[in-house]
Design an enzyme around this catalytic site. Structure first.
Site, PDB file in Angstrom:
ATOM      1  CG  ASP A  68      -0.536  -0.011   2.534  1.00 27.32           C
ATOM      2  OD1 ASP A  68       0.689  -0.224   2.737  1.00 27.32           O
ATOM      3  OD2 ASP A  68      -1.349   0.196   3.469  1.00 27.32           O
ATOM      4  CG  LEU A  88      -6.640  -9.653  13.347  1.00 25.82           C
ATOM      5  CD1 LEU A  88      -7.689 -10.482  14.085  1.00 25.82           C
ATOM      6  CD2 LEU A  88      -6.425 -10.217  11.952  1.00 25.82           C
ATOM      7  CB  SER A  89      -6.729  -3.229  11.142  1.00 22.53           C
ATOM      8  OG  SER A  89      -5.715  -2.994  10.291  1.00 22.53           O
ATOM      9  CG  ASP A 111      -4.468  -1.540   8.112  1.00 25.17           C
ATOM     10  OD1 ASP A 111      -4.469  -2.397   7.203  1.00 25.17           O
ATOM     11  OD2 ASP A 111      -3.529  -1.397   8.907  1.00 25.17           O
TER      12      ASP A 111
END
Ligand code: GLA
Length: 386
Positions: free
Chosen positions: A40, A128-129, A176
């Site tokens: 990203d 897992l953000s 995210d």
């Protein structure tokens, strides 16, 4: 993992803390990433999935500029004024909320204060953000509290990313926050992190995404993450492109001799990972689940050997998962250095895979993992309560 807390319990806490009933519910999910890791911030492609674990905020607007937030996870009240937003060392969880308020105001928005009870069941620090989830839930809460505050989801994600980059001080990319904003039930989202264009891609019907929490703390994650970012920027500069996204594998191969061995390893991961994301989308559209699994395996191996962001615990979880019949592929998910892996599992093989991981992973690592199926879910939102 926090124990499941019902909406009734969160509402009851609101009434105890603030002496009235909440008038809105705002929420945002955590995520797993199917493929496209560390792409990203190279302006490349990602393919994340919003999951059925989220941060929820029950809230009620206040008159004036004050925000009071009670965290059920930390049993702690935090307060701040919208006119004077500063980081707190006493309640660090609230910095994600303060940061979002700061970022919204920096962008010129006028906000209404609110009271809120915050509860998340996205495990903290597992990749897992949970941070993007609390940021996007806070942003949704401000939208619920402030009449006429309309922000389209990609812009909302950018504002939350700015909060994390500049207020919290973590140099994350945009993935995210974007998937927390835009997730769609039953789908992964192909995101172009340069243009922020996105396309929902249906998940194959016969598979389950299994999350394996390695229970290994993420060590050195922030400094190693920033180091990888800097290496990618350096490689792009030496290769004369704006970002590594601009290189196809063929063009990269004909120029790789311009890089040191270390930078060539890092860039190889990014260039081929971008190509793998696009191939994964094609495989999903054609219903080729085995090919999707093979691409996930290649992604993990590249993150382990070339990008060097895996860990012994993640490698053990991935190896065990891959050895189970009915598992198409497995890889680390998120930044790495600990945290969670995901496995793409034929649905009828889920209990076999879970049992094998629960038995063999502790033998290999001395750690107790958590394994659970996740359901691809919708992104952030809010509703008025009656
Ligand atoms: C973390 C960051 C994301 C992304 C991933 C790696 O989750 O927050 O922006 O860079 O790592 O793919």
């Amino acid at each position: 993992m926090p124990s499941p807390t019902t909406d009734e319990a969160i509402r009851a806490q609101f009434e105890r803390t603030f002496g009235a009933a909440p008038s809105f519910l705002a929420h945002a999910p955590g995520r797993v990433n199917l493929i496209g890791e560390h792409t990203d911030y190279n302006e490349g492609f990602v393919l994340p999935v919003a999951i059925d674990r989220s941060v929820r905020i029950y809230g009620r607007p206040r008159v004036g500029q004050h925000v009071r937030l009670y965290s059920l996870n930390f049993d702690q009240l935090a307060e701040f004024d919208l006119d004077d937003i500063r980081p707190s060392s006493h309640a660090p969880w609230s910095n994600y909320c303060r940061g979002v308020a700061w970022s919204l105001r920096e962008a010129g928005h006028t906000l209404v204060g609110f009271d809120g009870v915050v509860y998340g069941d996205v495990p903290v620090g597992s990749g897992l953000s949970s941070s993007a989830a609390i940021e996007m839930a806070t942003l949704a809460a401000f939208q619920a509290a402030t009449p006429g505050l309309e922000i389209d989801p990609p812009m909302a994600a950018r504002l939350a990313q700015r909060a994390e980059n500049e207020f919290v001080g973590v140099k994350c990319g945009i993935m995210d926050q974007l998937i927390a904003a835009l997730g769609r039930a039953g789908h992964a989202l192909l995101i172009d992190c340069r243009s922020l264009e996105y396309q929902p891609v249906p998940l194959p019907p016969e598979i389950t995404l299994l999350v394996i929490d390695t229970a290994a703390p993420r060590s050195l994650a922030a400094s190693a993450y920033n180091e990888r970012r800097a290496q990618c920027e350096q490689a792009a500069q030496l290769l004369g492109v704006k970002a590594l996204r601009d290189l196809s594998p063929a063009v990269f191969e004909s120029h790789r001799s311009l890089l040191t061995e270390l930078l060539a390893k890092r860039a190889t991961h990014v260039v081929y990972e971008n190509a793998r994301v696009l191939e994964a989308v094609e495989a999903m559209r054609l219903g080729e689940v085995a090919r999707l699994g093979a691409l996930m395996n290649q992604s993990h191996d590249s993150l382990r050997d070339l990008y060097e962001v895996s860990s012994a615990a993640l490698d053990a979880a991935v190896d065990i998962a891959r050895s189970v019949p009915g598992v198409y592929g497995a890889r680390m998910t998120g930044a790495g250095f600990g945290g969670c892996a995901i496995a793409l599992v034929e649905t009828r093989a889920v209990s076999l895979a879970s049992e094998r991981i629960m038995r063999e992973y502790p033998q290999r690592t001395g750690l107790s993992p958590k394994v659970y199926a996740c359901v691809a879910s919708d992104g952030a939102g809010w509703q008025q309560l009656d």
